[in-house]
Design a protein around this motif. Structure first.
Motif, short mmCIF file in Angstrom:
data_model
loop_
_atom_site.label_atom_id
_atom_site.label_comp_id
_atom_site.label_asym_id
_atom_site.label_seq_id
_atom_site.Cartn_x
_atom_site.Cartn_y
_atom_site.Cartn_z
N GLU A 13 0.91 -1.54 0.12
CA GLU A 13 -0.43 0.33 -0.12
C GLU A 13 0.87 1.24 -0.06
OE1 GLU A 13 -2.99 -0.32 -0.78
OE2 GLU A 13 -4.00 -2.26 0.54
N GLN A 16 2.58 2.04 -3.20
CA GLN A 16 0.87 2.63 -4.23
C GLN A 16 0.87 3.71 -3.83
OE1 GLN A 16 -2.40 -0.03 -4.35
NE2 GLN A 16 -3.87 1.73 -4.65
N ILE A 100 -6.29 5.47 -3.17
CA ILE A 100 -5.52 4.14 -2.60
C ILE A 100 -6.55 3.03 -2.98
CG2 ILE A 100 -5.95 3.93 0.23
CD1 ILE A 100 -3.35 3.41 0.78
N LEU A 101 -7.94 3.61 -3.02
CA LEU A 101 -8.45 3.03 -2.97
C LEU A 101 -9.97 2.33 -3.94
CD1 LEU A 101 -9.68 0.00 -1.59
CD2 LEU A 101 -11.30 1.05 -0.78
N GLU A 104 -7.46 1.30 -7.39
CA GLU A 104 -6.94 -0.21 -7.12
C GLU A 104 -8.34 -0.75 -7.58
OE1 GLU A 104 -4.84 -2.96 -4.11
OE2 GLU A 104 -6.01 -1.41 -3.39
N LYS A 127 -4.27 -0.99 4.79
CA LYS A 127 -5.05 -0.26 4.22
C LYS A 127 -4.41 1.93 4.66
CE LYS A 127 -7.35 -1.63 0.16
NZ LYS A 127 -6.37 -1.30 -0.62
N ALA A 130 -1.06 2.53 6.55
CA ALA A 130 -0.72 3.31 4.83
C ALA A 130 -1.09 4.41 4.96
CB ALA A 130 -1.01 2.99 3.65
#
Length: 250
Positions: A13, A16, A100-101, A104, A127, A130
């Motif tokens: 994470e 990313q 981040i989500l 993804e 998550k 991060a």
């Protein structure tokens, strides 16, 4: 000690986030404005204007949080620093969580997690850590600038700085947990941003109301920190209860 699965997911994470240009620009640009440029400019302006007397209309009744203004012209600056610091902690994670989500999810990489021997709670924890790490790293560095100015200009005491730090840390935690929950439930950037706006707007209003209603910036800061801590715990509890792999991938 974090489980091995959580540590591996956290590294994934973090990489990313760092590679996401939008997330990094958000994490740097907004905090600079909210935590340095606006409050820093106001505090430096007080260096020449702090000794001017504060004249209030006769019979004017100030709210409890503003009554110190009659005795000290620095009281307004101390009072306004509380919601500004809270705002800086609220904004960054709420915007970054979408990157981040949802990115993804749109790239379909979330589906790869189903094949891994991990639980949904471990994914959420990785998550969360991060997001919180990135937001804390940027905001704490910028907050140190405010802390130096507060002490150097004599605006507040070390206890006041510590109270503001508590507000920043708890607002970061609350914003991170609630934004992560919103991003988990939203299907696209637009929906996530709208939901975050619905959540953050009233929260900011509460920050200003507490600042006005509670006497003394230290007491109002501690009350806000307690409210943020309760809110972050509630958001984490809901996320762990309602989010499943099926909901995560839909």
């Amino acid at each position: 000690m974090l489980a091995r699965e959580v540590r591996i997911l956290f590294r994934k994470e973090w990489r990313q986030l760092v590679r996401s240009r939008g997330a990094m620009l958000t994490a740097l640009f907004l905090p600079i404005i909210l935590l340095v440029l606006v409050p820093g400019g106001q505090m430096l302006g007080l260096k020449t204007g702090a000794t001017k007397p504060v004249n209030l209309p006769p019979g004017m009744v100030l709210p409890p949080g503003m009554r110190e203004l009659v005795e000290s012209p620095l009281a307004m600056m101390r009072a306004m620093l509380v919601p500004f610091i809270a705002l800086g902690g609220l904004i960054v994670p709420s915007v970054t969580a979408s990157y981040i989500l949802i990115t993804e999810r749109e790239s379909r990489t979330l589906e790869l997690l189903v094949a891994l021997p991990v639980r949904v709670g471990q994914i959420l924890l990785a998550k969360l850590l991060a997001l919180l790490s990135l937001a804390s790293l940027t905001t704490l560095v910028l907050f140190s600038v405010d802390a130096v100015l507060i002490l150097w200009l004599g605006i507040g005491s070390p206890g006041f700085v510590l109270a503001l730090l508590a507000v920043l840390l708890t607002s970061l935690t609350f914003s991170t947990t609630s934004a992560l929950l919103v991003s988990l439930l939203a299907r696209d950037f637009r929906t996530a941003n709208n939901l975050n706006g619905v959540l953050i707007g009233p929260t900011i209003l509460v920050c200003f109301l507490v600042t006005l209603a509670v006497p003394g910036p230290i007491l109002s800061s501690l009350l806000l920190a307690a409210l943020f801590a309760v809110g972050s715990g509630a958001a984490t509890f809901v996320a762990m209860k309602v989010v499943t792999f099926e909901r995560l991938l839909r």
